[in-house]
Write a protein that holds these residues in place. Structure first.
Motif, PDB file in Angstrom:
ATOM      1  N   GLN A 159       0.885  -1.443   0.129  1.00 50.90           N
ATOM      2  CA  GLN A 159      -0.167  -0.269  -0.300  1.00 50.90           C
ATOM      3  C   GLN A 159       0.602   1.257  -0.342  1.00 50.90           C
ATOM      4  N   VAL A 160       0.912   2.531  -0.839  1.00 50.40           N
ATOM      5  CA  VAL A 160       1.160   3.292  -0.717  1.00 50.40           C
ATOM      6  C   VAL A 160       0.005   4.463  -0.131  1.00 50.40           C
ATOM      7  N   LEU A 161       0.255   5.679   0.745  1.00 43.53           N
ATOM      8  CA  LEU A 161      -0.351   6.574   0.742  1.00 43.53           C
ATOM      9  C   LEU A 161      -2.204   6.043   0.833  1.00 43.53           C
ATOM     10  N   GLY A 162      -2.309   4.658   1.853  1.00 44.10           N
ATOM     11  CA  GLY A 162      -3.194   3.755   2.355  1.00 44.10           C
ATOM     12  C   GLY A 162      -4.177   2.788   1.094  1.00 44.10           C
ATOM     13  N   LYS A 163      -3.745   3.297  -0.184  1.00 43.11           N
ATOM     14  CA  LYS A 163      -4.173   2.716  -1.275  1.00 43.11           C
ATOM     15  C   LYS A 163      -2.837   1.572  -1.878  1.00 43.11           C
ATOM     16  N   PRO A 164      -4.174   0.893  -2.464  1.00 37.92           N
ATOM     17  CA  PRO A 164      -3.122  -1.217  -2.855  1.00 37.92           C
ATOM     18  C   PRO A 164      -2.704  -0.325  -3.540  1.00 37.92           C
ATOM     19  N   VAL A 165      -0.944  -1.152  -4.528  1.00 37.17           N
ATOM     20  CA  VAL A 165      -0.618  -1.115  -5.621  1.00 37.17           C
ATOM     21  C   VAL A 165      -0.415  -2.298  -6.514  1.00 37.17           C
ATOM     22  N   ASP A 166      -0.511  -2.015  -7.876  1.00 37.90           N
ATOM     23  CA  ASP A 166      -0.102  -3.849  -8.101  1.00 37.90           C
ATOM     24  C   ASP A 166       1.871  -3.278  -7.757  1.00 37.90           C
ATOM     25  N   PHE A 167       1.938  -4.750  -7.737  1.00 34.11           N
ATOM     26  CA  PHE A 167       3.421  -4.875  -7.103  1.00 34.11           C
ATOM     27  C   PHE A 167       4.400  -5.975  -8.299  1.00 34.11           C
ATOM     28  N   TYR A 168       5.034  -4.748  -8.987  1.00 28.62           N
ATOM     29  CA  TYR A 168       5.771  -5.874 -10.051  1.00 28.62           C
ATOM     30  C   TYR A 168       7.435  -5.715  -9.114  1.00 28.62           C
ATOM     31  N   PRO A 169       8.060  -6.609  -9.024  1.00 31.95           N
ATOM     32  CA  PRO A 169       8.845  -6.851  -8.585  1.00 31.95           C
ATOM     33  C   PRO A 169      10.440  -6.281  -9.763  1.00 31.95           C
ATOM     34  N   THR A 170      10.954  -5.914  -9.573  1.00 33.70           N
ATOM     35  CA  THR A 170      12.311  -5.438 -10.473  1.00 33.70           C
ATOM     36  C   THR A 170      14.095  -6.326  -9.728  1.00 33.70           C
ATOM     37  N   LYS A 171      13.970  -5.562  -8.861  1.00 32.80           N
ATOM     38  CA  LYS A 171      15.100  -6.094  -8.309  1.00 32.80           C
ATOM     39  C   LYS A 171      15.477  -7.056  -6.549  1.00 32.80           C
ATOM     40  N   LEU A 172      16.016  -7.132  -6.450  1.00 32.02           N
ATOM     41  CA  LEU A 172      15.725  -7.646  -4.921  1.00 32.02           C
ATOM     42  C   LEU A 172      17.134  -8.262  -4.049  1.00 32.02           C
ATOM     43  N   VAL A 173      17.499  -8.147  -3.026  1.00 38.72           N
ATOM     44  CA  VAL A 173      18.760  -9.161  -2.387  1.00 38.72           C
ATOM     45  C   VAL A 173      18.120  -9.181  -1.091  1.00 38.72           C
ATOM     46  N   VAL A 174      18.475 -10.211  -0.489  1.00 35.23           N
ATOM     47  CA  VAL A 174      18.101 -10.859   1.300  1.00 35.23           C
ATOM     48  C   VAL A 174      19.142 -10.636   1.781  1.00 35.23           C
ATOM     49  N   ASP A 175      18.688 -10.324   3.347  1.00 32.87           N
ATOM     50  CA  ASP A 175      20.335 -10.501   4.443  1.00 32.87           C
ATOM     51  C   ASP A 175      19.929 -11.344   5.281  1.00 32.87           C
ATOM     52  N   ARG A 176      20.568 -11.596   6.036  1.00 31.79           N
ATOM     53  CA  ARG A 176      20.695 -12.936   6.620  1.00 31.79           C
ATOM     54  C   ARG A 176      19.563 -13.522   7.689  1.00 31.79           C
ATOM     55  N   ALA A 177      18.740 -12.299   8.211  1.00 34.57           N
ATOM     56  CA  ALA A 177      17.721 -12.188   8.704  1.00 34.57           C
ATOM     57  C   ALA A 177      16.547 -13.013   7.390  1.00 34.57           C
ATOM     58  N   LYS A 178      16.988 -13.109   6.687  1.00 33.29           N
ATOM     59  CA  LYS A 178      15.751 -13.855   5.743  1.00 33.29           C
ATOM     60  C   LYS A 178      15.023 -12.398   5.189  1.00 33.29           C
ATOM     61  N   ILE A 191      12.284   1.616  -0.344  1.00 38.49           N
ATOM     62  CA  ILE A 191      12.543  -0.297  -0.917  1.00 38.49           C
ATOM     63  C   ILE A 191      11.879  -0.710   0.368  1.00 38.49           C
ATOM     64  N   ILE A 192      11.306  -1.860  -1.226  1.00 39.94           N
ATOM     65  CA  ILE A 192      10.857  -2.213   0.374  1.00 39.94           C
ATOM     66  C   ILE A 192      10.810  -3.574   0.907  1.00 39.94           C
ATOM     67  N   GLU A 193      10.585  -2.786   2.403  1.00 42.45           N
ATOM     68  CA  GLU A 193      11.081  -4.233   2.998  1.00 42.45           C
ATOM     69  C   GLU A 193      10.334  -5.470   3.186  1.00 42.45           C
ATOM     70  N   LEU A 194      10.085  -7.033   3.001  1.00 35.72           N
ATOM     71  CA  LEU A 194       9.550  -7.769   3.281  1.00 35.72           C
ATOM     72  C   LEU A 194       9.594  -8.580   4.813  1.00 35.72           C
ATOM     73  N   SER A 195       8.921  -9.469   5.206  1.00 41.39           N
ATOM     74  CA  SER A 195       9.429 -10.370   5.972  1.00 41.39           C
ATOM     75  C   SER A 195       9.792 -11.262   5.525  1.00 41.39           C
ATOM     76  N   LYS A 196      10.783 -12.533   6.398  1.00 44.09           N
ATOM     77  CA  LYS A 196      10.749 -14.306   5.654  1.00 44.09           C
ATOM     78  C   LYS A 196       9.254 -15.128   5.183  1.00 44.09           C
ATOM     79  N   ASP A 197       8.341 -14.427   5.726  1.00 42.27           N
ATOM     80  CA  ASP A 197       7.136 -14.774   5.113  1.00 42.27           C
ATOM     81  C   ASP A 197       6.565 -14.085   4.003  1.00 42.27           C
ATOM     82  N   GLY A 198       7.198 -12.913   3.597  1.00 41.75           N
ATOM     83  CA  GLY A 198       6.258 -12.395   2.475  1.00 41.75           C
ATOM     84  C   GLY A 198       5.864 -11.042   2.914  1.00 41.75           C
TER      85      GLY A 198
END
Length: 508
Positions: A159-178, A191-198
């Protein structure tokens, strides 16, 4: 004895290096334009070639008949991963750039399609697990080292400014905590931060945009909808992301402000405005902590007479803090040390050997710099020349605190390239560590290194205070004691000179 001999050698050899030498600016279309460096005075001057093309890999080398369009490269110690959005595949190459296997169809139970659709990014963690940004399928795939499905991150709610947006991932990295850090197409909140479960956690490192007083006054009379539409307050969009060995994120921003970056090209490197930073290093709190202590700002190209500013599309970081940024607009790689000192520039647009049509991504693969070119369909692997190898080694020795060993290399590098001001700073660091601050200041001044010059000056001042303060204190005490002694002696003489009169009174 050995240290003394080295110091004498450096003084004798570098005496001629400290003498001012005229530097000649180079033209944009000169024969040397693929290898140059900027001086502290913002002149582009010739420099020995730091990297040369080792190998170019295309469709034929990959063993396929289709034309490829590589958009992302990522390397581990053993393998190079190449993302191609035209053939909808991820190609895996070994250390000799020979194909090992390709990921086209996904094996496993999937919610979405079992094929990739215009993927744009790949990352491989320390266990060999492969993360793919399957852009047009709007998902992130987690595969094992052989390409078998582990997990599918799909239908992610952003969500951006309270509204859902279409998610098109282009680049990504993952840290040691997944935790997964993702660049989303058309998402400009950071940059979007997602949990291990997405699950969506937060936006990280949103670039700051300053608004003027007029804009603030306008906002007082606007509705919430009008405020959200104000382009002036929309942060800049990241276009790529990478991670160093310590887990810090580096993000590149292509859409920097033209006027701000032109101003930055003439300003001190440490005063670069927020909207004129094509690359940032983010702390866990999302703050930019990239060192900018070099003689020139970390913005790529500085000469705008023959074209526009750099359009940076990727960055790559070595374990010793050296990092390179890829300028797609001019087809050049700008490389800096961890403090922001410009080391070398190479590359260029064109059809000749070692040039690019439209470079899209870069990474370090061992000692090679690998650059993908999505128009020519080539993956170009560059190897260091003797000059580039010595320069990288000198920087690493400085990084490890081996200033004396580095000084020997810096002298040789300065003889090869008198325009390499960093070499004089490297020699100065050896004297600084030996607490020879007077000689250190001489070299830092020649290097235009104001940071270490000021530190040396402060150390020299403290040293002088430490050396002469006891003498000064003893002198003051002796003067006070001498003064008091004289006063006491004078008082005794005056008492001794008093005449006592005999009293005429008779005792009763």
């Amino acid at each position: 004895m050995k240290r003394k001999l080295i110091s004498i050698y450096l003084i004798l050899v570098s005496f001629c290096l400290l003498s001012p030498k005229p530097v000649s600016a180079i033209e944009e279309n000169s024969e040397r334009n693929n290898s140059y460096i900027y001086t502290p005075y913002r002149y582009a001057v010739p420099s020995p070639l730091a990297y040369t093309l080792h190998k170019a890999i295309g469709s034929r080398e990959l063993g396929i008949s289709e034309e490829i369009s590589p958009v992302d490269v990522y390397a581990t110690k053993e393998y190079l991963y190449v993302v191609c959005n035209k053939t909808n595949a991820v190609y895996v190459l070994d250390q000799n750039y020979l194909p090992v296997f390709a990921i086209r169809e996904i094996k496993g139970e999937l919610t979405g399609p079992n094929t990739l659709n215009a993927p744009e990014g790949v990352f491989v963690d320390e266990t060999g697990s492969i993360y793919i940004a399957d852009t047009q399928n709007r998902r992130i795939l987690l595969l094992d080292k052989d390409g078998n499905l582990i997990h599918e991150y799909i239908d992610l709610q952003i969500q951006v400014l309270g509204k859902p947006v279409d998610f098109y991932p282009t680049k990504l990295v993952v840290d040691r905590a997944k935790r997964i850090y993702v660049i989303g197409k058309n998402i400009n909140r950071g940059i979007i931060e997602l949990s291990k479960d997405g699950e969506f956690n937060t936006f990280l490192g949103a670039p700051k945009v300053k608004a003027n007083l007029v804009d603030h006054m306008k906002r007082l009379f606007m509705t919430e909808e009008q405020i959200m539409r104000m382009e002036k307050f929309i942060p800049t969009e990241y276009n790529n992301i990478t991670m160093d060995a310590s887990g810090f994120l580096y993000g590149t921003i292509g859409s920097v402000d033209t006027e701000a970056i032109r101003e930055a090209s003439y300003s001190a490197s440490g005063s670069t405005a927020e909207n004129a930073k094509p690359v940032v290093k983010l702390s866990p709190a999302g703050e930019d902590i990239l060192f900018r202590r070099g003689n020139v700002p970390v913005i790529g190209e500085l000469n705008f007479l023959y074209g526009d500013h750099s359009y940076c599309v990727d960055a790559a970081v070595r374990a010793d803090g050296i990092y390179s940024i890829l300028d797609q607009r001019h087809g050049r790689i700008f490389t800096y040390d961890m403090y922001g000192n410009l080391l070398y520039v190479f590359g260029g647009l064109g059809q000749q050997y070692g040039s690019f049509s439209s470079p899209s991504s870069l990474c370090y693969f061992g000692e090679h710099i690998v650059v993908s070119d999505q128009i020519s369909g080539k993956i170009n692997a560059f190897e260091a020349t003797e000059y580039g190898e010595y320069l990288n080694r000198a920087v690493k020795l400085d990084y490890d605190g081996e200033y004396e060993k580095a000084a020997n290399l810096w002298v040789g590098l300065a003889r090869k390239n008198s325009n390499l001001y960093l070499a004089y700073s490297g020699i100065g660091k050896m004297y600084y560590r030996d607490k020879d601050y007077k000689n250190a200041m001489k070299y830092f001044k020649a290097a235009k290194d104001t940071y270490y010059y000021d530190k040396s000056k402060e150390k020299l001042r403290k040293e002088a205070v430490t050396k002469y303060f006891p003498v000064f204190t003893v002198s003051v005490v002796l003067i006070i004691m001498l003064y008091k002694g004289l006063m006491v002696r004078k008082g005794v003489k005056r008492v001794a000179g008093i005449k006592f009169k005999r009293s005429n009174r008779k005792r009763t």
